[in-house]
Enzyme design. Structure first.
Site, PDB file in Angstrom:
ATOM      1  N   GLY A 146      -0.822   0.310  -4.981  1.00 13.46           N
ATOM      2  CA  GLY A 146      -2.167  -0.168  -4.663  1.00 13.46           C
ATOM      3  C   GLY A 146      -3.196   0.494  -5.540  1.00 13.46           C
TER       4      GLY A 146
ATOM      5  CG  ASN B  51       2.925  -0.122   3.175  1.00 15.19           C
ATOM      6  OD1 ASN B  51       2.431  -1.185   2.838  1.00 15.19           O
ATOM      7  ND2 ASN B  51       4.162   0.203   2.866  1.00 15.19           N
ATOM      8  N   GLY B  52       1.305  -2.136   5.431  1.00 12.68           N
ATOM      9  CA  GLY B  52       1.919  -3.275   6.111  1.00 12.68           C
ATOM     10  C   GLY B  52       0.892  -4.265   6.592  1.00 12.68           C
TER      11      GLY B  52
ATOM     12  CE1 TYR C 179       6.142  -6.549  -9.889  1.00  4.78           C
ATOM     13  CE2 TYR C 179       5.247  -6.485  -7.669  1.00  4.78           C
ATOM     14  CZ  TYR C 179       5.058  -6.537  -9.038  1.00  4.78           C
ATOM     15  OH  TYR C 179       3.797  -6.571  -9.546  1.00  4.78           O
TER      16      TYR C 179
ATOM     17  CB  CYS D  19      -0.883   0.033   1.249  1.00  5.47           C
ATOM     18  SG  CYS D  19      -2.089  -1.303   1.325  1.00  5.47           S
TER      19      CYS D  19
END
Length: 475
Positions: A43, A120-121, A264, A15
């Site tokens: 996201g 985020n996570g 990535y 995210c």
């Protein structure tokens, strides 16, 4: 990420979080919008912005919805979000389903005022914490673990004098990966998990401060990159400037950044913890060329994250670098979601081979990963149909063997092609003339001696992880 994206890449992104605080009182919604736009790659399922005016009523105004940033926000909606302190989020679901109530930022009204939080996570102890909170009367509006964090911060805020101390006390309870951007009535707080699994950085433009998942979003709003938030650090941004609390930090040797940010997830133009993402992918490509040399006529990369590694392979091997694919960037969420049987055609919609480039040539094709193998097999088939005489596949990550519990949507073991097959079997299944994966011991060269997590390749998790896939418990 929608089903189409999930099929054509095989992996779910993380995210993205973004925050802005204008000390001069100017509206920040437009800046948050542009910051989120730069983080859209992290996201695509939902997004949201919450703003507050630190000089006025300090009421939080928010808007969120399913879709891309430009689907949810328009000039009119942004002009209604008046406030000089804002928090934004782009979401790909890791824990919790794709529902509008799971979109972030989460806004919580409580005795001490209002909190807006973007996360985020993924937490590894979310289930027991949620249970503990439920037993003491908490009522949950969403199925995401971020709400657990928000509740703990709000609860701890009742016992301490400062919001950042509430964040610190909550961090003592939560375990897992997180980068948090939080707005309380008069301050913006950023926090990063002690392992540094998720990235977070600080930027500044005039009298406006920013927090962002990646430095590319700081650049997108015309701000100067100040520094990274350190693993375990809590930063508090007020009209007096930036203050830091490092009491949650771990010894350097325990830090464990997600290696997949460099392979990535992160945008090529980002710098994370002082490491240039473009350069780390060049290094990966060079390592592949050293480990798996081959006689060939052209090196090509699968867009987008395979392109730079392909350039590194070309530089090291001396084999020319070429562009073999046209990527259709306009395949949005409204595209008819393909079934399993339609995966091949879905890849063709997303990528098209430029026949003139590959015809009659021996090709080295570089990509970032092989997850299920379906996509890779279809791309090889397309290259050979376009006239490539040989296709040698080089992958800039080791084989995926273990699930990720920290916010990367690596499928379950049964779906991971490398879990049940040898490299030679995979080579045969995807139709490649040869196949080489990044060697695990060479990953460290990509990030210049920083501590990192490679558990999805090795099973060496930096902390205790649950025995079951926690994301399923939140559906």
């Amino acid at each position: 990420m929608n089903d189409f994206e999930r099929i054509t890449t095989g992996l779910g992104e993380e995210c993205g979080v973004f925050g802005a605080y204008d000390m001069d009182g100017g509206d920040v919604a437009a800046s948050v919008y542009y910051g989120l736009f730069a983080l859209q790659h992290r996201g695509q399922e939902s997004c949201g912005i919450a703003v507050t005016d630190t000089y006025g009523e300090r009421k939080v105004l928010s808007r969120k919805g399913l879709g891309h940033v430009d689907d949810v926000f328009h000039e009119e909606t942004l002009s209604e979000l008046k406030g000089n302190l804002g928090v934004g989020h782009v979401r790909y679901s890791t824990a919790g389903g794709t529902r509008v109530e799971n979109a972030q930022p989460l806004v919580i009204n409580y005795v001490k005022g209002t909190l807006a939080i973007a996360h985020n996570g993924n937490l590894v102890n979310a289930i027991e914490l949620r249970e503990e909170l439920s037993q003491t009367g908490a009522i949950f509006q969403t199925t995401i673990d971020s709400e657990v964090i928000a509740y703990y911060i709000a609860r701890e805020r009742l016992n301490v004098s400062k919001a950042e101390d509430a964040v610190k006390n909550a961090m003592k309870k939560i375990k897992g990966a997180y980068a948090l951007v939080i707005s309380s009535p008069r301050k913006m707080i950023g926090a990063r998990d002690p392992f540094g699994l998720k990235p977070l950085c600080i930027g500044k433009r005039g009298n406006t401060y920013f927090l962002a998942s990646e430095s590319c979003a700081i650049a997108a709003v015309g701000a100067e990159f100040v520094r990274d938030v350190l693993p375990g650090e809590i930063v508090s941004i007020t009209k007096n400037g930036v203050s830091s609390d490092m009491s949650m930090a771990l010894p350097k040797e325990q830090e464990a950044r997600c290696i997949f940010e460099y392979i990535y997830f992160a945008r090529t133009d980002s710098v994370i913890d002082g490491v240039n993402v473009y350069q780390s992918r060049i290094i990966a490509g060079k390592a592949l060329a050293e480990s798996y040399p081959v006689e060939a006529d052209l090196v090509v990369g699968v867009p987008d994250s395979g392109l730079v590694a392909a350039k590194g392979y070309s530089e090291q091997s001396g084999i020319p670098y070429g562009m073999a694919f046209h990527k259709n960037s306009y395949v949005g969420r409204t595209f008819i979601k393909p079934k399993q049987s339609e995966r091949e055609s879905s890849v063709k919609i997303k990528l098209n081979v430029i026949s003139e480039v590959v015809k009659g040539k021996r090709i080295v094709m570089v990509d970032d990963s092989i997850v299920r193998g379906t996509t890779c097999a279809n791309i090889i088939k397309m290259l050979k149909k376009a006239g490539a005489t040989e296709v040698h596949v080089r992958i800039s990550s080791p084989p995926f063997l273990y699930p990720c519990y920290f916010g990367t949507d690596v499928p379950s073991n049964e779906q991971l092609i490398a879990h049940a097959h040898t490299t030679e079997e995979i080579r045969e299944m995807i139709g490649a003339d040869s196949l080489g994966y990044m060697e695990i011991e060479k990953l460290k060269d990509m990030i210049g001696g920083l501590g990192y997590c490679d558990a999805c390749f090795t099973g060496n998790y930096p902390m205790e992880v649950p025995e079951e896939d926690i994301s399923l418990a939140f559906e």
